[in-house]
Design an enzyme around this catalytic site. Structure first.
Site, mmCIF file in Angstrom:
data_model
loop_
_atom_site.group_PDB
_atom_site.id
_atom_site.type_symbol
_atom_site.label_atom_id
_atom_site.label_comp_id
_atom_site.label_asym_id
_atom_site.label_seq_id
_atom_site.Cartn_x
_atom_site.Cartn_y
_atom_site.Cartn_z
ATOM 1 N N CYS A 26 5.563 3.076 -4.005
ATOM 2 C CA CYS A 26 6.979 2.929 -3.668
ATOM 3 C C CYS A 26 7.002 2.800 -2.050
ATOM 4 C CB CYS A 26 7.862 4.322 -4.037
ATOM 5 S SG CYS A 26 7.506 5.573 -2.871
ATOM 6 N N PRO A 27 8.146 2.276 -1.430
ATOM 7 C CA PRO A 27 7.997 1.929 -0.149
ATOM 8 C C PRO A 27 7.918 3.039 0.794
ATOM 9 C CG PRO A 27 9.976 1.063 -1.247
ATOM 10 C CD PRO A 27 9.302 1.704 -2.230
#
Length: 117
Positions: A26-27
């Site tokens: 995820c970011p």
């Protein structure tokens, strides 16, 4: 025909399970990466699927997938909201891409879709 011994039967059953290798990312690479990995492992255990999950988070790549694991996998599952590192190693494999949110909300359905590929 001779009957299979318990150890032989267990090995046969294990080899017949669907095998998935997965990458979660995820970011920010903090919570959701690891939460998604845990949900996939839990759902795989519930549904009789063999899974190995690599996480690509804030600490870098953890539990890296081996060449052998990738080669033996029926499906590569990429659960990510960003581009993953070293995606080229999956060239030639069946790849199913989903978002982290899909895994967190319904991991069993995500794995069920992998079975249909």
């Amino acid at each position: 025909m001779r009957a299979l011994l318990p150890r032989q039967l267990a090995k046969l059953l294990e080899e017949s399970k669907m095998k998935i290798v997965a990458v979660t990312a995820c970011p920010t690479g903090i919570a959701h990466t690891y939460m998604a990995a845990a949900e996939l492992k839990k759902a795989a255990q519930q549904t009789g699927i063999q899974i190995n999950v690599e996480t690509q988070g804030a600490m870098g790549i953890e539990n890296p997938l081996s060449v052998m694991e990738i080669a033996r996998a029926d499906v590569v599952l990429i659960a990510s909201d960003i581009e993953i590192e070293d995606r080229a190693r999956f060239t030639g494999s069946k790849i199913h891409c989903v978002t982290i949110e899909e895994v967190l909300t319904d991991p069993v359905s995500v794995l069920a879709r992998c079975k249909t590929l």
